[in-house]
Design an enzyme around this catalytic site. Structure first.
Site, PDB file in Angstrom:
ATOM      1  N   PRO A  68      62.720  41.436  28.437  1.00  0.00           N
ATOM      2  CA  PRO A  68      63.852  40.662  27.896  1.00  0.00           C
ATOM      3  C   PRO A  68      64.221  41.074  26.470  1.00  0.00           C
ATOM      4  O   PRO A  68      65.247  40.651  25.970  1.00  0.00           O
ATOM      5  CB  PRO A  68      63.329  39.217  27.913  1.00  0.00           C
ATOM      6  CG  PRO A  68      61.843  39.326  27.885  1.00  0.00           C
ATOM      7  CD  PRO A  68      61.474  40.644  28.497  1.00  0.00           C
ATOM      8  N   ASP A 127      63.341  53.399  27.715  1.00  0.00           N
ATOM      9  CA  ASP A 127      62.333  54.436  27.950  1.00  0.00           C
ATOM     10  C   ASP A 127      60.921  53.900  27.727  1.00  0.00           C
ATOM     11  O   ASP A 127      59.982  54.315  28.402  1.00  0.00           O
ATOM     12  CB  ASP A 127      62.578  55.614  26.994  1.00  0.00           C
ATOM     13  CG  ASP A 127      63.925  56.267  27.251  1.00  0.00           C
ATOM     14  OD1 ASP A 127      64.374  56.276  28.403  1.00  0.00           O
ATOM     15  OD2 ASP A 127      64.539  56.746  26.283  1.00  0.00           O
ATOM     16  N   GLU A 132      55.706  52.231  30.232  1.00  0.00           N
ATOM     17  CA  GLU A 132      54.681  51.249  30.642  1.00  0.00           C
ATOM     18  C   GLU A 132      54.424  51.349  32.148  1.00  0.00           C
ATOM     19  O   GLU A 132      53.274  51.315  32.601  1.00  0.00           O
ATOM     20  CB  GLU A 132      55.153  49.823  30.331  1.00  0.00           C
ATOM     21  CG  GLU A 132      54.915  49.407  28.912  1.00  0.00           C
ATOM     22  CD  GLU A 132      54.874  47.882  28.789  1.00  0.00           C
ATOM     23  OE1 GLU A 132      54.480  47.198  29.753  1.00  0.00           O
ATOM     24  OE2 GLU A 132      55.244  47.385  27.715  1.00  0.00           O
TER      25      GLU A 132
HETATM   26  N1  LIG Z   1      58.089  40.710  26.536  1.00  0.00           N
HETATM   27  C1  LIG Z   1      57.960  41.689  25.629  1.00  0.00           C
HETATM   28  N2  LIG Z   1      57.854  41.393  24.311  1.00  0.00           N
HETATM   29  C2  LIG Z   1      57.769  42.354  23.388  1.00  0.00           C
HETATM   30  N3  LIG Z   1      57.762  43.692  23.692  1.00  0.00           N
HETATM   31  C3  LIG Z   1      57.855  44.027  24.974  1.00  0.00           C
HETATM   32  C4  LIG Z   1      57.968  43.052  26.014  1.00  0.00           C
HETATM   33  N4  LIG Z   1      58.048  43.697  27.210  1.00  0.00           N
HETATM   34  C5  LIG Z   1      57.991  45.022  26.925  1.00  0.00           C
HETATM   35  N5  LIG Z   1      57.879  45.231  25.601  1.00  0.00           N
HETATM   36  C6  LIG Z   1      57.813  46.511  24.854  1.00  0.00           C
HETATM   37  O1  LIG Z   1      59.079  46.746  24.245  1.00  0.00           O
HETATM   38  C7  LIG Z   1      59.185  48.135  23.936  1.00  0.00           C
HETATM   39  C8  LIG Z   1      60.626  48.576  23.926  1.00  0.00           C
HETATM   40  O2  LIG Z   1      61.203  48.315  25.141  1.00  0.00           O
HETATM   41  P1  LIG Z   1      62.316  49.167  25.861  1.00  0.00           P
HETATM   42  O3  LIG Z   1      61.886  50.556  26.080  1.00  0.00           O
HETATM   43  O4  LIG Z   1      62.684  48.392  27.082  1.00  0.00           O
HETATM   44  O5  LIG Z   1      63.563  49.117  24.854  1.00  0.00           O
HETATM   45  P2  LIG Z   1      64.042  50.037  23.650  1.00  0.00           P
HETATM   46  O6  LIG Z   1      62.892  50.522  22.856  1.00  0.00           O
HETATM   47  O7  LIG Z   1      65.092  49.284  22.956  1.00  0.00           O
HETATM   48  O8  LIG Z   1      64.737  51.248  24.372  1.00  0.00           O
HETATM   49  P3  LIG Z   1      64.404  52.835  24.429  1.00  0.00           P
HETATM   50  O9  LIG Z   1      62.947  52.933  24.760  1.00  0.00           O
HETATM   51  O10 LIG Z   1      65.297  53.338  25.516  1.00  0.00           O
HETATM   52  O11 LIG Z   1      64.728  53.409  23.082  1.00  0.00           O
HETATM   53  C9  LIG Z   1      58.373  48.828  24.993  1.00  0.00           C
HETATM   54  O12 LIG Z   1      57.523  49.752  24.385  1.00  0.00           O
HETATM   55  C10 LIG Z   1      57.585  47.719  25.717  1.00  0.00           C
HETATM   56  O13 LIG Z   1      56.196  48.021  25.735  1.00  0.00           O
HETATM   57  C1  LIG Z   2      72.816  64.019  11.548  1.00  0.00           C
HETATM   58  C2  LIG Z   2      73.347  64.245  12.961  1.00  0.00           C
HETATM   59  C3  LIG Z   2      72.319  63.931  13.939  1.00  0.00           C
HETATM   60  C4  LIG Z   2      72.722  64.227  15.361  1.00  0.00           C
HETATM   61  C5  LIG Z   2      71.483  64.278  16.168  1.00  0.00           C
HETATM   62  C6  LIG Z   2      71.728  64.182  17.613  1.00  0.00           C
HETATM   63  C7  LIG Z   2      70.473  64.486  18.347  1.00  0.00           C
HETATM   64  C8  LIG Z   2      70.133  63.372  19.278  1.00  0.00           C
HETATM   65  C9  LIG Z   2      69.045  63.781  20.207  1.00  0.00           C
HETATM   66  C10 LIG Z   2      68.401  62.557  20.751  1.00  0.00           C
HETATM   67  C11 LIG Z   2      67.253  62.939  21.625  1.00  0.00           C
HETATM   68  C12 LIG Z   2      66.531  61.731  22.061  1.00  0.00           C
HETATM   69  C13 LIG Z   2      65.354  62.122  22.898  1.00  0.00           C
HETATM   70  C14 LIG Z   2      64.776  60.880  23.510  1.00  0.00           C
HETATM   71  C15 LIG Z   2      63.613  60.396  23.156  1.00  0.00           C
HETATM   72  C16 LIG Z   2      63.099  59.146  23.763  1.00  0.00           C
HETATM   73  O1  LIG Z   2      61.901  59.447  24.426  1.00  0.00           O
HETATM   74  C17 LIG Z   2      62.823  58.121  22.682  1.00  0.00           C
HETATM   75  C18 LIG Z   2      62.494  56.773  23.308  1.00  0.00           C
HETATM   76  O2  LIG Z   2      63.601  56.163  23.795  1.00  0.00           O
HETATM   77  N1  LIG Z   2      63.968  57.960  21.824  1.00  0.00           N
HETATM   78  C19 LIG Z   2      63.964  58.337  20.553  1.00  0.00           C
HETATM   79  C20 LIG Z   2      65.237  58.177  19.775  1.00  0.00           C
HETATM   80  O3  LIG Z   2      62.979  58.779  20.007  1.00  0.00           O
END
Ligand SMILES: Nc1ncnc2c1ncn2[C@@H]1O[C@H](COP(=O)(O)OP(=O)(O)OP(=O)(O)O)[C@@H](O)[C@H]1O
Ligand SMILES: CCCCCCCCCCCCC/C=C/[C@@H](O)[C@H](CO)NC(C)=O
Ligand SMILES: [Ca+2]
Length: 458
Positions: A68, A127, A132
């Site tokens: 959430p 991600d 997880e």
């Molecule tokens: N109920 C919860 N409360 C707090 N944290 C949680 C809960 N459920 C999951 N998480 C943790 O929240 C973290 C971030 O979640 P999620 O990957 O869904 O979103 P995000 O970080 O915003 O997106 P992305 O990973 O795409 O950048 C995860 O590492 C997960 O372990």
């Molecule tokens: C100053 C200009 C900057 C432009 C840079 C653009 C490059 C963006 C590339 C993004 C790649 C993201 C790869 C994804 C990684 C994920 O595993 C991780 C978790 O969600 N996300 C990040 C942002 O680390």
């Protein structure tokens, strides 16, 4: 499929089907058929139901985890409003768990979940949430099969349950790179039609101790520093990456060390290819075994702004072609991108090329290798007391030390699919096709959509 008995059309039934829309989006549409007789109508309905039931690749019972708090904190709402009605329409039953804390889903999958009851696991989040699920499922599978995850050479047992991702995170790079868009309805429809996309998983070890799995990006230097900084700004939501990205770009830290790697000389393709990983790409020979013999290892030493291993393109809305545009989802390799110390201006040129058509690897300070394994050793690893402290888990003292101007640039952190690793010295191996997703890879956009892609009934 549903049966409607209205006054106007007493003998009618409606079929819901998938229709392709723009930019890899899928939508659900309906078509209603009218029959002259009740019996004929029933015969049609029964036959279609039988045909659908016979499709064994379609899931019937799913375990769903909702984070959430991911992304813009819309996970629950996205699932209830956009996804649950589609699953119900496709007669898929679900057990839904809204997570109460980080690692709730991972630990539930690892120890408690009655996996035999399900045809797949779905995560609603980003991600980090997907990671997880991967950790829970992979660890459970290894434990059930008596495999020791701590041995870097161990051949891991592939997971049988498929994983679905309903995107509700900040980057959603795994969803984007496997479907072509981060759209919850499209992803739900890929689950319903029972798609299957195998995917590689990297295992990350330190001193023969298992640390984590990675499926997208392992990044040291720039992406590690951006993540470490952005984690302290979670309250900013997805914008935290832009803020920390800009800050770390200005900081312009470089890190010294040695990267040794085992090149994947026996695969088709290189990271500089113009071809892309698309739906239907077939691996001619897949390695499930990690190569035991250290022949052909290469070593690169120096000062790096970034060391990135992209096991898939890492395409996301910020960078639609990704960190390594020609990387493949399931070829048993990762693309190791080494960005050497250069001027801020040149680093900016390199970063900006992620958002344009130009080749981000065509720069003198960037090199890229397609590899099966690699190791990183930071320069001061043997005798630097700071690293020893970090690696002994004395995180508080380590943080004070890192914040001290004299220590701040010695070590970065590894960004492992959005999680920070506690060690700088790591060993990574790719496990070919260890998991499967409810996806089919990014589809080529057909010229004549109706002919190339017949509709698919729900
Ligand atoms: N109920 C919860 N409360 C707090 N944290 C949680 C809960 N459920 C999951 N998480 C943790 O929240 C973290 C971030 O979640 P999620 O990957 O869904 O979103 P995000 O970080 O915003 O997106 P992305 O990973 O795409 O950048 C995860 O590492 C997960 O372990
Ligand atoms: C100053 C200009 C900057 C432009 C840079 C653009 C490059 C963006 C590339 C993004 C790649 C993201 C790869 C994804 C990684 C994920 O595993 C991780 C978790 O969600 N996300 C990040 C942002 O680390
Ligand atoms: Ca790969």
């Amino acid at each position: 499929m549903s049966q409607k008995l209205t006054e106007a059309y007493p003998y009618a039934f409606t079929v819901s089907y998938v229709e392709r829309a723009r930019q890899h989006r899928w939508r659900c549409s309906d078509v209603t058929f009218h029959c002259s007789e009740w019996a004929l109508c029933q015969q049609w309905v029964q036959t279609i139901r039988e045909q659908l039931t016979a499709l064994t690749s379609r899931p019937k019972h799913l375990l769903v985890y909702i984070n959430p708090y991911g992304g813009k904190q819309q996970g629950k709402c996205i699932y209830e409003q956009k996804v649950a009605p589609l699953f119900a329409c496709a007669s898929i039953s679900t057990d839904v768990i809204v997570t109460e804390h980080a690692n709730h889903a991972r630990d539930h999958l690892k120890t408690e979940a009655e996996l035999k009851k399900y045809d797949g696991v779905v995560c609603v989040g980003g991600d980090g949430m997907f990671s997880e699920i991967v950790h829970g499922l992979v660890s459970r599978t290894q434990r059930d099969n008596g495999v020791d995850q701590n041995s870097p050479e161990e051949k891991l047992v592939p997971c049988t349950l498929r994983i679905g991702i309903i995107p509700a995170g900040s980057t959603d790079c795994i969803c984007y790179a496997t479907v072509g868009i981060n759209d919850p309805v499209t992803s739900a429809l890929h689950v319903i039609v029972g798609d299957s996309q195998p995917m590689d998983v990297c295992s990350v070890h330190h001193n023969n101790t298992f640390l984590r799995y990675s499926v997208s990006l392992l990044g040291y230097g720039f992406y590690g520093d951006v993540l470490a900084d952005s984690e302290r700004k979670r309250w900013m939501g997805p914008a935290r990456y832009d803020f920390s990205g800009f800050k770390k770009f200005l900081t312009h830290h470089h890190y010294e060390g040695a990267v040794s790697f085992l090149p994947a000389t026996d695969t088709l393709g290189t990271p500089r290819d113009k071809t892309r990983c698309r739906a239907g790409y077939v691996i001619l020979y897949a390695y499930n075994l990690l190569c035991k013999y250290e022949v052909g290892w290469g070593v690169v030493r120096g000062k790096f702004l970034a060391i990135n291993a992209a096991s898939m393109s890492c395409a996301c809305p910020r960078s639609p072609k990704g960190l390594s545009p020609a990387a493949h989802l399931a070829d048993g390799t990762t693309d190791l991108i080494l960005v050497r110390k250069c001027s801020r201006f040149n680093f900016l040129r390199h970063l900006l090329r992620h958002t344009s058509k130009d080749d981000q690897f065509d720069m003198t300070f960037v090199e890229v290798h397609r590899v099966r394994r690699f190791r990183f050793t930071p320069r001061h690893c043997q005798n630097d007391s700071e690293l020893d402290l970090r690696e002994n888990g004395k995180q508080l003292f380590s943080q004070i030390c890192r914040d001290h101007p004299a220590c701040s640039s010695a070590y970065s952190s590894w960004n492992c699919d959005g999680e920070i690793l506690p060690h700088a010295a790591i060993e990574v191996g790719v496990h070919c096709q260890l998991i499967k997703l409810f996806a089919r890879g990014i589809e080529e956009q057909p010229l004549f959509e109706d002919l190339a892609n017949p509709p698919c009934a729900l």
